[in-house]
Design an enzyme around this catalytic site. Structure first.
Site, PDB file in Angstrom:
ATOM      1  N   HIS A  49      -7.062   0.285   6.527  1.00  0.00           N
ATOM      2  CA  HIS A  49      -6.659  -1.107   6.766  1.00  0.00           C
ATOM      3  C   HIS A  49      -6.662  -1.460   8.249  1.00  0.00           C
ATOM      4  O   HIS A  49      -7.029  -2.580   8.625  1.00  0.00           O
ATOM      5  CB  HIS A  49      -5.283  -1.367   6.150  1.00  0.00           C
ATOM      6  CG  HIS A  49      -5.305  -1.423   4.655  1.00  0.00           C
ATOM      7  ND1 HIS A  49      -5.950  -2.421   3.957  1.00  0.00           N
ATOM      8  CD2 HIS A  49      -4.777  -0.590   3.719  1.00  0.00           C
ATOM      9  CE1 HIS A  49      -5.816  -2.221   2.664  1.00  0.00           C
ATOM     10  NE2 HIS A  49      -5.110  -1.118   2.484  1.00  0.00           N
ATOM     11  N   SER A  96       0.809  -1.214   0.000  1.00  0.00           N
ATOM     12  CA  SER A  96       0.000   0.000   0.000  1.00  0.00           C
ATOM     13  C   SER A  96       0.845   1.268   0.000  1.00  0.00           C
ATOM     14  O   SER A  96       1.912   1.321   0.602  1.00  0.00           O
ATOM     15  CB  SER A  96      -0.903   0.020   1.244  1.00  0.00           C
ATOM     16  OG  SER A  96      -1.763  -1.093   1.273  1.00  0.00           O
TER      17      SER A  96
END
Length: 510
Positions: free
Chosen positions: A438, A339
Site C-alpha cells: 500500500h 488491512s
C-alpha cells in the site's frame, strides 16, 4: 435454491445455510487449487519425460507454423502430465541448456571494443565517412541484442500467442518459484527474471479489462471468487451475495487470453465512516444506503495466479477502482483500506524469543521501562519470566489466546505494532508485505485498530490488530514517489503519537 447457487455450492464445496444457522458459524471448505491442478494433470495421459523434453526442443527450434501449433499443444499437455519432480528437472534443463550463447556474446563484444569511435574532425560536409564507420557499430549492436536473448525466449514468445499459453506460462512460473524456494540456483533465478519481465509486459494495464463482478456473472466466475478469496474466506452463498450486493462492490482484472477468470480482484464496502473492525464490514446488516455512503473501504484484495507473484497488478487495480468509484459516486470522498498486518506477530515473537536465547548484553529490549513495570506488576505471579520480555512471550503463547482479554496489553501491543510498521525495514522499505504494497501505491498509514480481527488467522498473524491505509486522491503520486525514492512513510498523527510517546518516555528516563 436456483441453478446458479447450486453450481457455486457444488464447485466451491460450500456448506448450505440452514434456516436456524448463523452466517458466521458456517465454515467454508476452500477449494484446494493445487489439488485440483494435480487432479487435472492426472486425468491427462501420462507422457514420457523424454517425449516432453523433445516436444519442448521442437517448439524452440522449428519454424513451420502449421506444425508449431501441434508442438505447442503437445508440449503443454505433456508438461501438465509430468510429476512435480520431472517438471523441476525439465525447467532446469530449459534454464541451463537453452540459455544464451556466451561464446558468441564474448566474440561480439571483442569486435565491438575493437572498433574505433569516429571523431568529428574527419567528417565531410555530408557526414558520409561517419555513417560508413558507424554502420559497423549498428551491425554488431544488432547482433549483440540478438545474442543476449536466451534461446528459451522463443518458447515463451510462442506460448504467449498460443491458446491457453498465457495461463500455462503462469503455471510454469509458479513451478519456477517453487524451485527457487528450495534451492538457490543462478540459472533458475535468471529464467524466472526473464519470464517475469515478459509477463509484466504482456499483462500491462493496457491489455487488461477492468470488470465489475456481480451476482449476474456466470457461476464459473463466481466460484473462482470463492476459491481464491485469500484474506477473508467466503462462508456461504448468503455471504457471497452480500459481498456482491447493495453497498458492496467487487472488481477484477481480466485478460482476453484467460477469459472468465480474474487475475486479481478487490472487494469494496461503501460505508459512512472508515471501519475499525472487519466484523462491521463482513456482517454489518443492513448495509449503509449507497446514497448516504461517503467512504469506499477496500477490505480484501486477492490474486488468483501464484505464478504472477511479484507482478504488481494490484497497484493499477486500486487506482483504477478509486477513479471509477469517484466518477460513478461523487458522494464518496474517502478511500481507505482495512488491512491485516501479517508479519507483525512473527516479528514480535522472534524479538521476544531472542531474550531467552541471548545473554542480556546481546538482546534488544523492545519494551519501554514503564511497560516493563506494568507487565511485571500485573503478570509476574501468573506467568514465568525474569523480565517483561519473557512475561509478554509467555502471555502471547498462552492457549486459546487468553491474552486478548487483558486491557493492559493493548497500549503495549499497539505501540509495538506502530514501531513494526514504521521502523522495521527490508532494503529500505517496510518489512511488512501488505504495508509495503500500500505504501508503494501511495497510501498513508492512518489508524491502528485494536481487536479488529478476532479470527484465528487474525490473532495469530496480526495480534488481532488491523490498520487503515488512507488513499488521498491529491497525494497518491507524491507519497508513492517519496516512498520509492527515500523510503519515507506517510503516517497520521494517530499512529505517530505511539512512536513520539516512546521517544518522550526514553528522554524522561535518561
Amino acid at each position: 435454491m436456483n441453478k446458479k447457487g447450486l453450481a457455486i455450492l457444488l464447485r466451491s464445496k460450500m456448506r448450505p445455510l440452514s434456516p436456524a444457522s448463523k452466517v458466521n458459524h458456517v465454515q467454508l471448505a476452500p477449494l484446494d487449487v493445487n489439488k485440483v491442478a494435480t487432479q487435472n494433470a492426472s486425468s491427462k495421459t501420462p507422457r514420457d519425460f523424454g517425449q516432453v523434453r523433445e516436444s519442448m526442443h521442437s517448439v524452440i527450434s522449428m519454424n513451420r507454423k502449421e506444425i508449431l501449433d501441434t508442438a505447442l499443444s503437445e508440449f503443454s499437455e505433456g508438461y501438465f502430465s509430468l510429476s512435480q519432480e520431472n517438471r523441476h528437472k525439465l525447467l532446469l534443463i530449459l534454464a541451463q541448456e537453452y540459455d544464451l550463447n556466451r561464446n558468441q556474446v564474448r566474440e561480439l563484444m571483442k569486435q565491438y571494443v575493437g572498433f574505433e569511435i569516429p571523431k568529428g574532425d574527419g567528417i565531410d560536409e555530408h557526414g558520409h565517412e561517419v555513417e560508413g564507420h558507424l554502420s559497423g557499430f549498428y551491425r554488431i549492436e544488432r547482433n549483440l541484442r540478438h545474442a543476449l536473448n536466451p534461446m528459451y525466449s522463443v518458447l515463451f514468445e510462442r506460448l504467449n500467442t498460443h491458446p491457453g499459453g498465457l495461463k500455462f506460462l503462469s503455471t510454469v512460473r509458479a513451478d519456477i518459484l517453487s524451485i527457487i524456494a528450495d534451492e538457490n540456483i543462478a540459472s533458475i533465478r535468471a529464467l524466472d527474471s526473464y519470464l517475469k519481465e515478459k509477463l509484466i509486459t504482456w499483462l500491462s494495464p493496457a491489455n487488461l479489462e477492468l470488470h465489475q463482478i456481480t451476482w449476474d456473472d456466470p457461476a464459473s466466475l463466481l466460484e473462482k471468487i470463492v476459491a481464491y478469496e485469500a484474506v477473508h474466506p467466503i462462508s456461504n452463498l448468503i455471504d457471497l451475495k452480500r459481498r456482491l450486493g447493495i453497498g458492496r462492490r467487487c472488481f477484477g482484472y481480466i485478460h482476453p487470453a484467460i477469459p472468465g477468470e480474474p487475475l486479481i480482484f478487490i472487494e469494496v464496502a461503501l460505508m459512512k465512516n472508515i471501519a475499525s473492525t472487519i466484523q462491521e464490514v463482513l456482517w454489518h446488516d443492513p448495509p449503509t444506503p449507497e446514497a448516504e455512503a461517503s467512504t469506499a473501504l477496500f477490505y480484501s484484495i486477492s490474486s488468483t495466479q501464484p505464478g504472477l507473484a511479484g507482478i504488481n497488478l494490484g497497484k493499477f487495480l486500486i487506482k483504477r477502482v478509486i477513479h471509477l468509484v469517484k466518477k460513478d459516486m461523487p458522494n464518496i470522498s474517502n478511500f481507505a483500506t482495512l488491512s491485516p498486518i501479517p508479519g507483525f506477530m512473527q516479528w514480535l515473537m522472534s524479538k521476544l524469543a531472542s531474550s531467552e536465547r541471548s545473554v542480556p548484553i546481546f538482546s534488544e529490549n523492545i519494551l519501554q521501562p514503564h511497560e516493563e513495570r506494568v507487565l511485571l506488576d500485573a503478570y509476574a505471579d501468573s506467568t514465568e519470566g525474569r523480565n517483561g520480555m519473557e512475561v509478554l512471550l509467555h502471555l502471547l503463547t498462552s492457549t486459546n489466546h487468553e491474552w486478548t482479554q487483558s486491557d493492559g496489553l493493548q497500549p503495549i501491543l499497539l505501540r509495538l505494532c506502530a514501531r513494526y510498521l514504521l521502523h522495521e525495514k527490508k532494503r529500505g522499505k517496510a518489512l511488512d508485505s501488505v504495508a509495503n504494497f500500500h505504501l508503494q501505491n501511495g497510501a498513508m498509514i492512518g489508524r491502528l485498530n485494536w481487536m479488529a480481527d478476532r479470527s484465528e488467522k487474525g490473532l495469530t498473524q496480526s495480534g488481532g490488530i488491523m490498520v487503515n491505509y488512507i488513499y488521498s486522491l491529491e497525494h497518491i503520486e507524491d507519497y508513492a514517489q517519496a516512498y520509492f525514492s527515500t523510503g519515507h512513510i506517510q503516517v497520521s498523527h494517530d499512529v505517530l503519537h505511539y512512536i513520539e510517546s516512546m521517544e518522550k518516555n526514553e528522554d524522561s528516563i535518561s
